[in-house]
Design a protein around this motif. Structure first.
Motif, PDB file in Angstrom:
ATOM      1  N   VAL A  39       0.831  -1.208   0.000  1.00  0.00           N
ATOM      2  CA  VAL A  39       0.000   0.000   0.000  1.00  0.00           C
ATOM      3  C   VAL A  39       0.868   1.261   0.000  1.00  0.00           C
ATOM      4  CG1 VAL A  39      -1.749   1.294   1.262  1.00  0.00           C
ATOM      5  CG2 VAL A  39      -1.860  -1.197   1.184  1.00  0.00           C
ATOM      6  N   ASN A  40       1.996   1.217   0.710  1.00  0.00           N
ATOM      7  CA  ASN A  40       2.856   2.394   0.823  1.00  0.00           C
ATOM      8  C   ASN A  40       3.678   2.653  -0.436  1.00  0.00           C
ATOM      9  OD1 ASN A  40       2.011   2.782   3.488  1.00  0.00           O
ATOM     10  ND2 ASN A  40       3.577   1.380   4.264  1.00  0.00           N
ATOM     11  N   PHE A  41       3.980   1.593  -1.189  1.00  0.00           N
ATOM     12  CA  PHE A  41       4.822   1.733  -2.380  1.00  0.00           C
ATOM     13  C   PHE A  41       4.124   1.097  -3.577  1.00  0.00           C
ATOM     14  CE2 PHE A  41       7.763   1.324   1.281  1.00  0.00           C
ATOM     15  CZ  PHE A  41       8.274   2.618   1.251  1.00  0.00           C
ATOM     16  N   PRO A  42       3.256   1.829  -4.255  1.00  0.00           N
ATOM     17  CA  PRO A  42       2.534   1.278  -5.403  1.00  0.00           C
ATOM     18  C   PRO A  42       3.477   0.932  -6.553  1.00  0.00           C
ATOM     19  CG  PRO A  42       2.174   3.645  -5.217  1.00  0.00           C
ATOM     20  CD  PRO A  42       2.899   3.229  -3.980  1.00  0.00           C
ATOM     21  N   THR A  43       3.006   0.092  -7.435  1.00  0.00           N
ATOM     22  CA  THR A  43       3.822  -0.387  -8.555  1.00  0.00           C
ATOM     23  C   THR A  43       4.316   0.756  -9.429  1.00  0.00           C
ATOM     24  OG1 THR A  43       2.574  -2.464  -8.581  1.00  0.00           O
ATOM     25  CG2 THR A  43       3.831  -1.921 -10.558  1.00  0.00           C
ATOM     26  N   GLU A  44       3.467   1.763  -9.653  1.00  0.00           N
ATOM     27  CA  GLU A  44       3.864   2.894 -10.498  1.00  0.00           C
ATOM     28  C   GLU A  44       5.074   3.618  -9.927  1.00  0.00           C
ATOM     29  OE1 GLU A  44       0.865   2.313  -9.364  1.00  0.00           O
ATOM     30  OE2 GLU A  44      -0.206   1.711 -11.194  1.00  0.00           O
ATOM     31  N   PHE A  45       5.120   3.730  -8.600  1.00  0.00           N
ATOM     32  CA  PHE A  45       6.262   4.378  -7.958  1.00  0.00           C
ATOM     33  C   PHE A  45       7.533   3.549  -8.130  1.00  0.00           C
ATOM     34  CE2 PHE A  45       8.941   4.657  -4.115  1.00  0.00           C
ATOM     35  CZ  PHE A  45       9.407   5.951  -4.277  1.00  0.00           C
ATOM     36  N   LEU A  46       7.441   2.239  -7.932  1.00  0.00           N
ATOM     37  CA  LEU A  46       8.608   1.368  -8.092  1.00  0.00           C
ATOM     38  C   LEU A  46       9.115   1.410  -9.536  1.00  0.00           C
ATOM     39  CD1 LEU A  46       7.467  -1.755  -6.027  1.00  0.00           C
ATOM     40  CD2 LEU A  46       8.922   0.134  -5.275  1.00  0.00           C
ATOM     41  N   ASN A  47       8.177   1.483 -10.496  1.00  0.00           N
ATOM     42  CA  ASN A  47       8.570   1.560 -11.903  1.00  0.00           C
ATOM     43  C   ASN A  47       9.372   2.821 -12.211  1.00  0.00           C
ATOM     44  OD1 ASN A  47       7.176  -0.820 -12.308  1.00  0.00           O
ATOM     45  ND2 ASN A  47       5.406   0.149 -13.258  1.00  0.00           N
ATOM     46  N   SER A  48       9.121   3.878 -11.462  1.00  0.00           N
ATOM     47  CA  SER A  48       9.783   5.160 -11.733  1.00  0.00           C
ATOM     48  C   SER A  48      11.211   5.212 -11.200  1.00  0.00           C
ATOM     49  CB  SER A  48       8.971   6.305 -11.114  1.00  0.00           C
ATOM     50  OG  SER A  48       9.030   6.244  -9.696  1.00  0.00           O
ATOM     51  N   LEU A  49      11.599   4.246 -10.359  1.00  0.00           N
ATOM     52  CA  LEU A  49      12.934   4.264  -9.756  1.00  0.00           C
ATOM     53  C   LEU A  49      13.985   3.822 -10.770  1.00  0.00           C
ATOM     54  CD1 LEU A  49      12.156   2.695  -6.249  1.00  0.00           C
ATOM     55  CD2 LEU A  49      12.385   5.122  -6.843  1.00  0.00           C
ATOM     56  N   ASP A  50      15.029   4.622 -10.913  1.00  0.00           N
ATOM     57  CA  ASP A  50      16.147   4.312 -11.809  1.00  0.00           C
ATOM     58  C   ASP A  50      17.418   4.323 -10.974  1.00  0.00           C
ATOM     59  OD1 ASP A  50      17.745   3.839 -13.955  1.00  0.00           O
ATOM     60  OD2 ASP A  50      17.544   5.825 -14.844  1.00  0.00           O
ATOM     61  N   LEU A  51      17.905   3.135 -10.609  1.00  0.00           N
ATOM     62  CA  LEU A  51      18.993   3.009  -9.644  1.00  0.00           C
ATOM     63  C   LEU A  51      20.288   2.541 -10.306  1.00  0.00           C
ATOM     64  CD1 LEU A  51      16.916   1.209  -6.878  1.00  0.00           C
ATOM     65  CD2 LEU A  51      17.543   3.614  -6.921  1.00  0.00           C
ATOM     66  N   PRO A  52      21.437   2.949  -9.787  1.00  0.00           N
ATOM     67  CA  PRO A  52      22.725   2.477 -10.329  1.00  0.00           C
ATOM     68  C   PRO A  52      22.828   0.951 -10.235  1.00  0.00           C
ATOM     69  CG  PRO A  52      23.060   4.312  -8.812  1.00  0.00           C
ATOM     70  CD  PRO A  52      21.630   3.910  -8.677  1.00  0.00           C
ATOM     71  N   GLY A  53      23.333   0.332 -11.308  1.00  0.00           N
ATOM     72  CA  GLY A  53      23.518  -1.109 -11.308  1.00  0.00           C
ATOM     73  C   GLY A  53      22.262  -1.910 -11.575  1.00  0.00           C
ATOM     74  N   MET A  54      21.135  -1.214 -11.818  1.00  0.00           N
ATOM     75  CA  MET A  54      19.870  -1.894 -12.111  1.00  0.00           C
ATOM     76  C   MET A  54      19.433  -1.564 -13.530  1.00  0.00           C
ATOM     77  SD  MET A  54      18.348  -3.650  -9.525  1.00  0.00           S
ATOM     78  CE  MET A  54      16.588  -3.361  -9.463  1.00  0.00           C
ATOM     79  N   PRO A  55      18.860  -2.529 -14.263  1.00  0.00           N
ATOM     80  CA  PRO A  55      18.318  -2.206 -15.590  1.00  0.00           C
ATOM     81  C   PRO A  55      17.099  -1.302 -15.451  1.00  0.00           C
ATOM     82  CG  PRO A  55      17.712  -4.439 -14.956  1.00  0.00           C
ATOM     83  CD  PRO A  55      18.663  -3.941 -13.902  1.00  0.00           C
ATOM     84  N   PRO A  56      16.785  -0.526 -16.461  1.00  0.00           N
ATOM     85  CA  PRO A  56      15.620   0.365 -16.381  1.00  0.00           C
ATOM     86  C   PRO A  56      14.309  -0.415 -16.401  1.00  0.00           C
ATOM     87  CG  PRO A  56      16.558   0.413 -18.583  1.00  0.00           C
ATOM     88  CD  PRO A  56      17.495  -0.403 -17.738  1.00  0.00           C
ATOM     89  N   HIS A  57      13.259   0.223 -15.885  1.00  0.00           N
ATOM     90  CA  HIS A  57      11.931  -0.414 -15.934  1.00  0.00           C
ATOM     91  C   HIS A  57      11.504  -0.654 -17.376  1.00  0.00           C
ATOM     92  CE1 HIS A  57       7.631  -1.044 -15.772  1.00  0.00           C
ATOM     93  NE2 HIS A  57       7.419   0.123 -16.361  1.00  0.00           N
ATOM     94  N   ASN A  58      11.688   0.343 -18.221  1.00  0.00           N
ATOM     95  CA  ASN A  58      11.313   0.227 -19.630  1.00  0.00           C
ATOM     96  C   ASN A  58      12.581   0.097 -20.463  1.00  0.00           C
ATOM     97  OD1 ASN A  58      10.008   0.210 -22.064  1.00  0.00           O
ATOM     98  ND2 ASN A  58       9.408   2.362 -22.031  1.00  0.00           N
ATOM     99  N   LEU A  59      12.971  -1.129 -20.748  1.00  0.00           N
ATOM    100  CA  LEU A  59      14.193  -1.415 -21.507  1.00  0.00           C
ATOM    101  C   LEU A  59      13.853  -1.469 -22.985  1.00  0.00           C
ATOM    102  CD1 LEU A  59      17.223  -2.216 -21.299  1.00  0.00           C
ATOM    103  CD2 LEU A  59      16.472  -4.596 -21.167  1.00  0.00           C
ATOM    104  N   GLN A  60      14.415  -0.541 -23.756  1.00  0.00           N
ATOM    105  CA  GLN A  60      14.121  -0.445 -25.180  1.00  0.00           C
ATOM    106  C   GLN A  60      15.330  -0.905 -25.985  1.00  0.00           C
ATOM    107  OE1 GLN A  60      12.882   3.775 -25.287  1.00  0.00           O
ATOM    108  NE2 GLN A  60      10.798   3.045 -25.618  1.00  0.00           N
ATOM    109  N   LEU A  61      15.084  -1.866 -26.898  1.00  0.00           N
ATOM    110  CA  LEU A  61      16.177  -2.496 -27.640  1.00  0.00           C
ATOM    111  C   LEU A  61      15.839  -2.641 -29.114  1.00  0.00           C
ATOM    112  CD1 LEU A  61      16.951  -5.430 -25.158  1.00  0.00           C
ATOM    113  CD2 LEU A  61      18.265  -3.304 -25.368  1.00  0.00           C
TER     114      LEU A  61
END
Length: 359
Positions: free
Chosen positions: A202-224
């Protein structure tokens, strides 16, 4: 693995200067335990290979003192290390090029923090014969990847060149721009992000997690696109598929990527890359991202490039270097000055060096 370590006569640890001292100390205790021997590393010879002019361990949210304290030279084991110095630059020797000799000397001046500072800004000024300075990012891309539409399918051409930048935001912008030039359809692969603790949904909805762009992590929307170079962010199947391995996309499906390894012992091998769950170690919110453990590799961060040799290298210094030895690492990826292209405002850039470490 324990059996292999017990039987090893010598263990070589490459690029050790990027390693936190606790890693070496933990390995020391592990070898003592495996071999039942209280000597250093259980009596096994350890060869540490590296250059303290290069980038040191990355300590998130730290001070310069924290970075130095994490260095191998601050470990209790360092007093038992016998230092052997390699003084001949083999990259230069193999070139038989007079300009490469001067280039090697200039690199050492940068690495040792001995290059002259600009009086007003305290930035260093790149020497005239050190590199080719470009004026815009588009010119930098054209210098490193000339006529890319005709050559991007040539893996030998592609694997020997890249653009380096200090920060992830610049790397992402360059990768996006170059991939737009390539022909073919752009496919999007969106991750599935979930919090570890179900009570926190409830505190961290999916849309919020999708917006996180962290070092060493692939992006939520990976375009190839097919033909795009990529780099692995995790160890999948060592020694073939390790963190830092560069590949090129061959085929794409929703949950599997088929790719060809670009360099190294397994160059040319065709491998399959699955989506895997990735934990965000640098986030204050414990969550899991199901995504391909890759990102685009037309450009990469300077830290990620350490240990790689390139024929052509571009360096984007619009945002200057911010940690120990980054400029030295970036410039030393190539063998001669004619292969180094730099985008820097008025030729000025910051070179952060903590001389206490070099001593």
């Amino acid at each position: 693995m324990a059996t292999v370590l017990q039987k090893s006569a010598i263990i070589i640890w490459d690029e050790c200067t990027m390693t936190h001292k606790h890693s070496l100390e933990a390995f020391h205790r592990t070898m003592q335990d495996l071999k039942g021997n209280h000597k250093l590393f259980g009596g096994t010879v350890i060869l540490l290979s590296g250059d303290f002019r290069q980038t040191l361990p990355v300590i998130p949210h730290s001070t310069f003192a924290d970075e130095i304290n994490a260095c191998l030279k601050q470990s209790f084991l360092w007093t038992s290390v016998e230092t052997l110095r390699l003084t001949m630059n083999m990259r230069v020797q193999l070139q038989n090029d007079p300009t490469a000799q001067v280039f090697s000397k200039q690199l050492l001046d940068i690495g040792n923090g001995e290059i002259e500072l600009h009086q007003n800004t305290q930035y260093i000024k790149l020497p005239d014969i050190f590199c080719t300075v470009v004026e815009t990012r588009n010119e930098l891309i054209e210098s490193v990847f000339p006529d890319i539409l005709n050559y991007y399918l040539d893996h030998n051409w592609l694997c020997n060149r890249a653009i380096l930048a200090a920060r992830n935001v610049d790397v992402n912008e360059i990768n996006f721009h170059i991939q737009q030039i390539l022909p073919g359809d752009l496919m999007s692969f969106k991750s599935i992000d979930t919090v570890i603790d179900e009570n926190e949904i409830v505190n961290f909805p999916t849309e919020f997690l999708n917006s996180l762009d962290l070092p060493g992590m692939p992006p939520h929307n990976l375009q190839l696109k097919i033909g795009s170079p990529i780099i692995l962010l995790r160890n999948l199947n060592p020694p073939q598929l390790c963190n830092g391995t560069r590949l090129v996309i061959k085929k794409m499906t929703e949950n599997i990527l088929e790719a060809t390894i670009l360099s190294g012992k397994f160059k040319g091998d065709i491998v399959l890359l699955p989506r895997i769950p990735l934990l965000a170690s640098e986030s204050s919110i414990p969550f899991k991202r199901l995504q391909f453990p890759i990102c685009l590799a037309f450009a990469m961060t300077i830290n990620k490039s350490q240990g790689q040799t390139m024929s052509i290298c571009g360096l984007d210094l619009e945002n200057t270097c911010f940690s120990h030895g980054q400029l030295y690492v970036a410039c030393s990826r190539v063998r001669k000055p004619s292969n180094l292209f730099v985008l820097a405002k008025d030729r000025l850039t910051r070179n952060v060096v903590h001389k206490v470490v070099l001593r």
